[in-house]
Design an enzyme around this catalytic site. Structure first.
Site, PDB file in Angstrom:
ATOM      1  N   LYS A  95      67.788   7.680 -51.728  1.00 26.83           N
ATOM      2  CA  LYS A  95      66.982   6.462 -51.798  1.00 26.83           C
ATOM      3  C   LYS A  95      67.437   5.748 -53.056  1.00 26.83           C
ATOM      4  CE  LYS A  95      62.426   4.593 -52.675  1.00 26.83           C
ATOM      5  NZ  LYS A  95      61.033   4.867 -53.067  1.00 26.83           N
ATOM      6  N   GLY A 156      53.164   1.133 -56.301  1.00 30.35           N
ATOM      7  CA  GLY A 156      51.899   1.661 -56.830  1.00 30.35           C
ATOM      8  C   GLY A 156      50.770   0.654 -56.888  1.00 30.35           C
ATOM      9  N   ALA A 182      56.560   0.894 -50.561  1.00 27.95           N
ATOM     10  CA  ALA A 182      55.883   0.381 -51.754  1.00 27.95           C
ATOM     11  C   ALA A 182      54.776  -0.616 -51.432  1.00 27.95           C
ATOM     12  CB  ALA A 182      56.855  -0.258 -52.731  1.00 27.95           C
ATOM     13  N   GLY A 183      53.657  -0.379 -52.083  1.00 21.59           N
ATOM     14  CA  GLY A 183      52.538  -1.313 -52.021  1.00 21.59           C
ATOM     15  C   GLY A 183      51.527  -1.045 -50.926  1.00 21.59           C
ATOM     16  N   ASN A 204      53.236   6.772 -51.080  1.00 18.67           N
ATOM     17  CA  ASN A 204      53.061   7.794 -52.106  1.00 18.67           C
ATOM     18  C   ASN A 204      51.712   7.644 -52.802  1.00 18.67           C
ATOM     19  OD1 ASN A 204      53.188   9.562 -54.297  1.00 18.67           O
ATOM     20  ND2 ASN A 204      55.275   9.109 -54.784  1.00 18.67           N
ATOM     21  N   THR A 205      51.595   6.608 -53.651  1.00 16.12           N
ATOM     22  CA  THR A 205      50.404   6.455 -54.492  1.00 16.12           C
ATOM     23  C   THR A 205      49.095   6.517 -53.696  1.00 16.12           C
ATOM     24  OG1 THR A 205      51.672   5.130 -56.033  1.00 16.12           O
ATOM     25  CG2 THR A 205      49.279   4.915 -56.162  1.00 16.12           C
TER      26      THR A 205
END
Lengths: 257, 68
Positions: A95, A156, A182-183, A204-205
């Site tokens: 990645k 995040g 992301a996001g 993830n977050t």
């Protein structure tokens, strides 16, 4: 089934391993999510202290690894990170992420394209993290990237699909899988990405920092599945009112008393 | 005479005939999950035995950690 390079995936949910409160919570969340591919980062190790060992349990559990180049600020640093990751994790998937700006963590498009070209030449399967820029997505695809990973919102940030219209263009034009990365802060964001036609999402977050990460992993898995099913079912575009029951013309000739 | 090298920024002494494989044993590096660079050049594990350490080498050891 989703295919990236020579690999098939049943699950369209990829998960980042950062920010979990413990390795065990992370492993439980991964198991519950049904994911088949997880990201890992690379760092200088503390030679004395290996208490934070994640690599072995993740490999043992059979997940496909997607090492990232996080921390790289230039193409040169990212290529070095990719070579280290390949050596450390015995894996030629990468990645590619290059974000020189520590505040907003926006990916550098110029360095990313330079690094992608080089890494593809070196035989890596390259999945670049990128801004939702349709022109850049095409350029990355043309240089041989196995997928593109445009952002929905800053890393995040949990803001959801701030880049919606540009993601739509990327999905429409792409001949390689599009992974929204992301996001994505809630399962509904992930579902929206899948309804839009994304091939997969990377989260993830939102999972790692939930009060109950295992349950949130399950929620994301359900949302990704539902969004994909809806996409395949064919979504009618929004418009004006349209009756869902037969109109009540049988009343027309009646005199109501 | 021993060699003065740096390992992840810390001074370290090794014997003259030390190769990377011997250093890895001394540092108890795991058999997988880590990679090593000498003076900014990644040295594949397959070359560790052949790669002799020189005085003032800067060695960096990296491992897989959590990340998104």
């Amino acid at each position: 089934m989703l295919q990236i390079a020579d690999r098939e995936f049943h699950s369209r949910l990829f998960i980042g391993t950062g920010k979990f409160s413990s390795a065990q919570v992370m492993l439980n969340a991964l198991a519950r999510s049904g994911t088949e591919m997880v990201t890992l980062a690379l760092s200088r190790v503390d030679i004395q202290d290996r208490s934070d060992e994640l690599y072995e349990p993740i490999v043992k559990a059979g997940y496909k690894l997607l090492p990232n180049t996080s921390g790289a600020r230039t193409a040169e640093e990212a290529i070095f990170a990719a070579q280290l990751a390949s050596e450390a994790m015995d894996c030629n998937w990468i990645k590619l992420e290059i974000h020189p700006d520590a505040r907003h963590l926006m990916p550098d498009p110029v360095e990313t394209l330079i690094a992608a070209e080089r890494l593809v030449q070196e035989g890596f399967v390259v999945l670049p993290y990128m801004h939702a820029d349709p022109v850049l997505a095409k350029r990355l695809e043309e240089c041989g990237c196995a997928a593109v990973m445009p952002l929905g919102a800053p890393i995040g940030s949990n803001q959801g699909l701030q880049t919606l219209e540009f993601l739509r263009m990327i999905i429409d034009q792409s001949t390689v899988p599009v992974v929204i990365d992301a996001g994505l802060g809630t399962p509904s964001h992930a579902m929206q990405a899948m309804e839009l036609g994304a091939d997969a999402v990377l989260v993830n977050t939102a999972i790692a920092t939930a009060k109950d990460p295992v349950r949130m992993a399950s929620a994301f898995a359900g949302a990704v599945f539902a969004g994909r099913e809806a996409r395949l079912a064919g979504i009618k575009s929004a418009g004006e009112a349209e009756a869902t029951s037969p109109l009540t013309d049988f009343l027309e000739d009646m005199t109501l008393v | 005479m021993s060699l003065e090298i740096s390992v992840n920024g810390q001074q370290h002494q090794v014997g003259r005939e030390t190769n990377i494989s011997m250093l890895a044993d001394q540092l108890k590096l795991p058999a997988s999950g880590c990679a090593l660079a000498v003076n900014g050049q990644v040295i594949p594990r397959s070359q560790w035995t052949d790669h002799r350490i020189k005085d003032a080498d800067c060695i960096d050891i990296f491992g897989a950690v959590a990340g998104g």
